[in-house]
Design an enzyme around this catalytic site. Structure first.
Site, PDB file in Angstrom:
ATOM      1  N   ASN A 174       0.821  -1.213   0.000  1.00  0.00           N
ATOM      2  CA  ASN A 174       0.000   0.000   0.000  1.00  0.00           C
ATOM      3  C   ASN A 174       0.856   1.264   0.000  1.00  0.00           C
ATOM      4  O   ASN A 174       0.362   2.354   0.241  1.00  0.00           O
ATOM      5  CB  ASN A 174      -0.945  -0.008   1.205  1.00  0.00           C
TER       6      ASN A 174
ATOM      7  N   GLU B 240       1.523   4.066   7.558  1.00  0.00           N
ATOM      8  CA  GLU B 240       0.447   3.596   6.693  1.00  0.00           C
ATOM      9  C   GLU B 240      -0.178   4.758   5.916  1.00  0.00           C
ATOM     10  O   GLU B 240       0.024   5.924   6.280  1.00  0.00           O
ATOM     11  CB  GLU B 240      -0.625   2.903   7.553  1.00  0.00           C
TER      12      GLU B 240
END
Ligand code: GLP
Length: 240
Positions: free
Chosen positions: A135, A142
């Site tokens: 990702n 993140e």
């Protein structure tokens, strides 16, 4: 960004490790920012070879790791502290007191965060080694993590937990949180080496290099760093 694509993984690891080895030869007091995961493993093997061949010594090298799972003690088999010991530190002449990994088992995580940020201020990273998540995460930053972030606790993306489940007995055992160096801190390194191999990284690699600079894909910020070296194989570079 300097991008290098290799047909053979062995050549990729050799070339990336050479940057680190040359730096240590030039400056034995180098500070390295280190990463875990499968991507840097080939480089660690080359660094160990460099030490065994007496090409380099780590006696004066300092290392700061990117991240650690919250809740795992350093002795836990899947802790990043244990990974680093097994894959690198126990095979070279580095002094234990010169290796730093944020502690995910600290009773007071807030003070651990302050301690790690102070360490990062004190020891400027000469070369930061990075892998990349599917990702686009770097460290455990993140998607959505602000580019201004310093050390912090992060809730892991379900995709990241799923990707890392292969190392645990059951998917439920994968910790849900981690402590990670922030994106701002990573960007302070004088030089950055990022390794990505395999087709599962192709999307993240494409967005990192050619996509919009957006916190939705954390690694895209690397486009603004003036000394980044990206080492790819033909699979991870196939969408470029
Ligand atoms: C992990 C680590 C990252 C690493 C990434 C990719 O979650 N926190 O530092 O770069 O995932 O891992 P791998 O190299 O095993 O694909």
């Amino acid at each position: 960004m300097n991008i290098y694509v290799f047909e053979q993984l062995e050549d990729l690891y050799q070339a990336a490790a050479k940057r680190i080895i040359d730096k240590i030869k030039m400056n034995p007091y180098t500070t390295l920012g280190l990463a875990t995961g499968s991507s840097p493993l080939g480089i660690y093997k080359k660094l160990i070879e460099g030490y065994i061949n007496k090409e380099i010594s780590f006696q004066n090298v300092k290392t700061l790791n990117l991240d650690e799972y919250v809740g795992l003690r350093p002795t836990h088999p899947q802790s990043y502290a244990n990974f680093m010991k097994k894959e690198l530190f126990s095979n070279i002449d580095i002094l234990e007191e010169n290796t730093f990994i944020p502690s995910g088992a600290a009773s007071n995580l807030e003070s651990e965060i302050r301690y790690y940020d102070a360490l990062l201020k004190k020891h400027k990273i000469d070369i930061q080694l990075l892998g990349i998540g599917r990702n686009g995460h770097i460290g455990f930053n993140e998607p959505g993590t602000p580019f201004t972030s310093t050390t912090h606790i992060i809730e892991l993306d379900p995709r990241t937990r799923n990707d890392n489940a292969r190392f645990f007995k059951t998917p439920e055992e994968v910790p849900s949180k981690a402590i990670t160096m922030g994106i701002y801190s990573i960007m302070q390194a004088s030089e950055i080496i990022l390794i990505a191999t395999g087709s599962q990284k192709a999307y993240a690699v494409k967005e990192m290099i050619a996509g919009k600079i957006d916190s939705k894909l954390p690694a895209s910020i690397l486009q603004t760093h003036n000394n980044v070296h990206v080492y790819l194989d033909h699979l991870s570079s196939k969408e470029l």
